[in-house]
Design an enzyme around this catalytic site. Structure first.
Site, PDB file in Angstrom:
ATOM      1  N   ASP A 120       0.865  -1.176   0.000  1.00 12.66           N
ATOM      2  CA  ASP A 120       0.000   0.000   0.000  1.00 12.66           C
ATOM      3  C   ASP A 120       0.906   1.232   0.000  1.00 12.66           C
ATOM      4  OD1 ASP A 120       0.835   0.444   2.643  1.00 12.66           O
ATOM      5  OD2 ASP A 120      -0.954  -0.474   3.504  1.00 12.66           O
ATOM      6  N   ALA A 121       0.328   2.414   0.301  1.00 10.15           N
ATOM      7  CA  ALA A 121       1.108   3.649   0.179  1.00 10.15           C
ATOM      8  C   ALA A 121       2.295   3.690   1.142  1.00 10.15           C
ATOM      9  CB  ALA A 121       0.198   4.857   0.404  1.00 10.15           C
ATOM     10  N   LYS A 128      -6.460   1.588  -3.208  1.00  5.20           N
ATOM     11  CA  LYS A 128      -5.409   2.238  -2.441  1.00  5.20           C
ATOM     12  C   LYS A 128      -4.903   3.444  -3.226  1.00  5.20           C
ATOM     13  CE  LYS A 128      -5.165  -0.742   0.986  1.00  5.20           C
ATOM     14  NZ  LYS A 128      -5.410  -0.331   2.390  1.00  5.20           N
ATOM     15  N   HIS A 173     -12.481  -2.632  10.416  1.00  8.84           N
ATOM     16  CA  HIS A 173     -11.307  -2.910   9.584  1.00  8.84           C
ATOM     17  C   HIS A 173     -10.952  -4.400   9.587  1.00  8.84           C
ATOM     18  CE1 HIS A 173      -6.763  -3.389   9.526  1.00  8.84           C
ATOM     19  NE2 HIS A 173      -7.009  -2.904   8.327  1.00  8.84           N
TER      20      HIS A 173
HETATM   21 MG   LIG Z   1      -7.270   1.021   5.532  1.00  5.66          MG
END
Ligand SMILES: [Mg+2]
Length: 382
Positions: A33-34, A184, A315
């Site tokens: 991801d980032a 994302k 989450h």
């Molecule tokens: Mg997240």
């Protein structure tokens, strides 16, 4: 009062054996991801799962789990092993009292973070056991509002995935009956984020639920600019635009833009979530049951969020969160991730954009045979 309407209280059961184990679950491919693209983390190749199994004198059995990504698995296991004996001989129905007993056993290492994540596995096991004893799914035991929950896919939208594959992944998700797609974003080059979101929005059509997640990688000016740019895409939410502890910054974005702001997955206690609820730092709050210390603290967070008028999108860990989301007043979302599926024999069903809440007693999951082979360390107490 007539004696006949009073029944004798059931004799208390007693916890007499606990098994804990740390499992290294391999992922089919390395995940980015980032946080990886900005150089803060390495691609993720496995997830550490902490399993707790509790057996009682009456022959009841509870299964719970917690987890960590990249680091923390050995630490969670070590803390769980140290505090497990605290539960021996206790009545497994007294979950609130037992949560506090476990927290006091490790009070000097705090009431958040890794310490409560170890407690989370015990707490989930105790709730699983209680629901099984009642012959009810966890959602029904807690008081369900619905028998299915809207669900969206995250696993197809990571940043290691090229755009053409991303489009195929969205098609596969929709074919499976998953009701939303999350992409994302948060890359160093914002133009690439905008291009990917714009292309996928065109591919999905204007109305199909689409979310984005920047994984905390924007500073305040960048978040401001990107939230404004993303207003045109009719997003369900923009997730973690800022550092996960910046409640004030998230609140300013939530107040300013029509697109809802989502955050909360990195928080590890009721207190940390309360700060976001109090400051209105989220439109969608995203608590993570294992990360906040289990179902007991999760329910406190959900109650506070519901009362404050927030929406809920727990989450990760859909196997647990589909039950917890089913109890929330306003229509929530759960995150569809197939990553934990190899751990369990059962599969969650998705249909017409929703995940069906399992009707089997407890969480409705049993450990697959593969778990033994992935077990890194284990301990039996009692
Ligand atoms: Mg997240």
């Amino acid at each position: 009062m007539s004696q006949s309407i009073l029944s004798a209280p059931a004799a208390a059961d007693r916890i007499d054996r606990i098994r804990i184990r740390s499992v290294a679950l391999p992922l089919a491919q390395a995940i980015s991801d980032a946080k990886v693209l900005t150089g803060r983390q390495k691609p993720m190749t496995e997830i550490a799962i902490l399993f707790v199994e509790i057996d009682t004198a009456d022959g009841q059995h509870g299964l719970g789990f917690s987890y960590s990504k990249r680091a923390g698995g050995p630490g969670q296991f070590a803390h769980a092993k140290e505090i497990a004996a605290t539960l021996l001989g206790e009545d497994p129905s007294d979950i609130a009292r037992l949560w506090e007993k476990l927290a006091w056993a490790g009070a000097s290492v705090g009431r958040s973070g890794m310490a409560v994540q170890a407690i989370g596995a015990f707490d989930v096991a105790l709730w699983d056991l209680k629901a099984k004893r009642a012959g009810l799914s966890l959602a029904k035991l807690l008081g369900a509002q619905r028998d299915s929950v809207r669900c969206y896919n995250t696993s197809g939208g990571f940043l290691h995935t090229p755009l053409d594959q991303l489009m195929r992944n969205t098609d596969l998700s929709r074919e499976k009956g998953i009701g939303g797609i999350k992409l994302k974003v948060g890359q160093p080059n914002c133009a690439i984020d905008i291009e990917r979101v714009s292309t996928v929005r065109k591919h999905l059509g204007d109305d199909f639920p689409l979310m984005v997640d920047a994984n905390q990688q924007w500073d305040r000016p960048t978040a401001q600019r990107m939230c404004r740019t993303f207003e045109q895409f009719n997003l369900v939410w923009i997730e973690e635009p800022l550092d996960c502890y910046d409640a004030e910054g998230h609140a300013a974005l939530a107040a300013q833009f029509d697109t809802p702001i989502a955050t909360g997955e990195m928080l590890t206690s009721v207190s940390e979530h309360w700060e976001f609820i109090r400051q209105r730092g989220a439109d969608y709050l995203m608590p993570d049951g294992p990360r906040v210390g289990g179902i007991t603290p999760f329910l406190k967070i959900a109650t506070l969020a519901e009362h404050a008028g927030l929406m809920l999108a727990p989450h990760f860990a859909m196997e647990l969160h589909v039950h917890l989301a089913a109890t929330f007043g306003r229509e929530p979302w759960v995150e569809h991730f197939e990553w934990l599926e190899p751990l369990f024999n059962e599969r969650l069903e998705t249909k017409e954009g929703r995940m069906l809440v399992p009707t089997r007693p407890g969480l409705g999951v049993t450990l697959s045979d593969r778990v033994e082979g992935w077990t890194v360390q284990s301990a039996e107490i009692g």
